[in-house]
Design an enzyme around this catalytic site. Structure first.
Site, PDB file in Angstrom:
ATOM      1  N   VAL A   2      80.231  12.719 -27.489  1.00  0.00           N
ATOM      2  CA  VAL A   2      79.712  12.297 -28.551  1.00  0.00           C
ATOM      3  C   VAL A   2      79.059  13.490 -29.138  1.00  0.00           C
ATOM      4  O   VAL A   2      78.952  13.030 -30.649  1.00  0.00           O
ATOM      5  CB  VAL A   2      78.460  11.313 -28.260  1.00  0.00           C
ATOM      6  CG1 VAL A   2      78.627   9.947 -27.697  1.00  0.00           C
ATOM      7  CG2 VAL A   2      77.324  11.965 -27.419  1.00  0.00           C
ATOM      8  N   TYR A   3      79.128  14.355 -28.989  1.00  0.00           N
ATOM      9  CA  TYR A   3      78.518  15.731 -29.853  1.00  0.00           C
ATOM     10  C   TYR A   3      79.616  16.044 -30.861  1.00  0.00           C
ATOM     11  O   TYR A   3      80.781  16.318 -30.664  1.00  0.00           O
ATOM     12  CB  TYR A   3      78.489  17.057 -28.907  1.00  0.00           C
ATOM     13  CG  TYR A   3      77.442  16.930 -27.756  1.00  0.00           C
ATOM     14  CD1 TYR A   3      76.292  16.044 -27.647  1.00  0.00           C
ATOM     15  CD2 TYR A   3      77.297  17.857 -27.057  1.00  0.00           C
ATOM     16  CE1 TYR A   3      75.495  15.873 -26.835  1.00  0.00           C
ATOM     17  CE2 TYR A   3      76.339  17.838 -25.916  1.00  0.00           C
ATOM     18  CZ  TYR A   3      75.172  16.901 -25.896  1.00  0.00           C
ATOM     19  OH  TYR A   3      74.385  16.797 -24.790  1.00  0.00           O
ATOM     20  N   SER A   4      79.001  15.718 -32.063  1.00  0.00           N
ATOM     21  CA  SER A   4      79.811  16.213 -33.251  1.00  0.00           C
ATOM     22  C   SER A   4      81.167  15.386 -33.231  1.00  0.00           C
ATOM     23  O   SER A   4      82.334  15.872 -33.777  1.00  0.00           O
ATOM     24  CB  SER A   4      80.057  17.517 -33.673  1.00  0.00           C
ATOM     25  OG  SER A   4      78.892  18.048 -33.659  1.00  0.00           O
ATOM     26  N   LYS A  28      80.113  14.526 -20.703  1.00  0.00           N
ATOM     27  CA  LYS A  28      79.500  13.426 -20.470  1.00  0.00           C
ATOM     28  C   LYS A  28      80.134  12.073 -21.129  1.00  0.00           C
ATOM     29  O   LYS A  28      80.855  12.427 -22.033  1.00  0.00           O
ATOM     30  CB  LYS A  28      77.767  13.490 -21.139  1.00  0.00           C
ATOM     31  CG  LYS A  28      77.107  14.717 -20.570  1.00  0.00           C
ATOM     32  CD  LYS A  28      75.746  14.534 -21.096  1.00  0.00           C
ATOM     33  CE  LYS A  28      75.036  16.000 -20.953  1.00  0.00           C
ATOM     34  NZ  LYS A  28      75.761  16.819 -22.332  1.00  0.00           N
ATOM     35  N   GLY A  63      83.170  14.539 -30.783  1.00  0.00           N
ATOM     36  CA  GLY A  63      84.387  15.182 -30.173  1.00  0.00           C
ATOM     37  C   GLY A  63      84.681  16.530 -30.443  1.00  0.00           C
ATOM     38  O   GLY A  63      85.391  17.042 -29.613  1.00  0.00           O
TER      39      GLY A  63
END
Length: 322
Positions: A60-62, A88, A64
């Site tokens: 989910v960070y940015s 994650k 992908g």
């Protein structure tokens, strides 16, 4: 740099883990303060040159793009067999049914997407980002076990949940002969120590490694109380984690840092590294000094008196970060 086993496994990891939420395309996702690829690559290279071999990101960070940036940089700067990549699964990656959570369908889909973005055949540590109350734990744990048996994942871990939830998942896996969690990535620092009540003793009993996120309390432990940054001004989630009474802890960190002649970040990280249950704090770095301080903290030895002084002003907090 020092290296230790992750929990009761045979996996060696550096005592500092580079948190890669800091890296990603700024207009993708909810983190406006992230560094793009050109700005991130020198920091990733610096971390590797300092002996950091452990890198943590999430799908989910940015949206992908964090996985894409870290994957490309590690392919360019490191040998795959010498580094440990953690990512994650759980958060929403697309609208509609099955776009989030820990169902078998979501897990099987998201691991393939993460592997493609990272540009690797396997993830060393695959972590569930949060507990999913809408999916049977048996379904989640069997799906994770199948990823290990398929060779897509080497170890599995969990993050931020109640101790009873973690215990339920762990013992469900044990009952069925499935792969168990080897790590817990939880919210733990000098300003938030509620994990000491149940989660940390549970991890110690189970031989699970602890990887604290936000070890510097979103930077609050590194600057004067009330000071804002570009990130803190837009960090809605971070604004819910701490209390006004935490100022006394920050002031103690400042005093001890002055006494030792080191930056405040080194004192706060050294305190975490003194905790028996902690394997490796997950440190975000947007400037070269952030990596320099993190690495130096590994060698900083606090006295028993200093540890007691750092812990003394703490007051209980509501549970936060789950």
């Amino acid at each position: 740099m020092q290296y230790v086993k992750l929990g009761s496994t045979g996996l060696d990891v550096s005592r500092i883990c580079l948190g890669c939420m800091t890296y990603g395309v700024p207009d993708r996702g909810t983190h406006e303060w992230t560094l793009d690829e050109d700005a991130a690559r020198p920091l990733i290279r610096q971390a590797l040159e300092a002996g950091i071999t452990f890198f943590d990101t999430a799908n989910v960070y940015s949206d992908g793009t964090s996985e894409e940036i870290i994957g490309k940089a590690l392919r360019d700067f490191a040998r795959r067999d010498e580094i440990v990549i953690a990512t994650k699964v759980h958060g929403r990656m697309r609208p509609g049914p099955n776009g989030a959570g820990l169902s078998r369908k979501a897990i099987m889909t998201e691991i393939d997407h993460s592997l493609a973005r990272l540009g690797t055949d396997y993830v060393d540590l695959y972590q569930i980002h949060r507990f999913d109350p809408d999916t049977p734990v048996e379904e989640t744990m069997e799906a994770l076990h199948d990823l290990v048996k398929a060779g897509k994942v080497r170890y599995i871990g969990a993050s931020s949940m109640y101790a009873w939830q973690f215990s339920k998942m762990q013992y469900t896996a044990l009952l069925h002969g499935w792969t168990t969690f080897v790590s817990m990535q939880n919210h733990y620092n000098l300003l938030y120590r509620e994990e000491e009540r149940e989660m940390l003793p549970l991890c110690a009993d189970l031989g699970v490694g602890v990887l604290p996120w936000s070890p510097l309390a979103r930077g609050r432990l590194t600057r004067d109380w009330g000071t804002t940054t570009g990130r803190s001004a837009t960090d809605a989630f971070g604004s819910t984690l701490y209390l006004e009474g935490d100022q006394a802890v920050v002031e103690t960190v400042t005093r001890i840092a002055q006494e030792r002649g080191v930056p405040r970040a080194q004192v706060a990280l050294a305190w975490l590294l003194h905790q028996d249950t902690v394997t490796a704090p997950i440190v975000g770095a947007s400037k070269p000094q952030h990596i320099t301080d993190a690495v130096a903290a590994v060698e900083l030895r606090l006295t028993e008196k200093q540890i007691e002084e750092l812990q003394a002003p703490y007051t209980p907090h509501p549970v936060a970060g789950h």
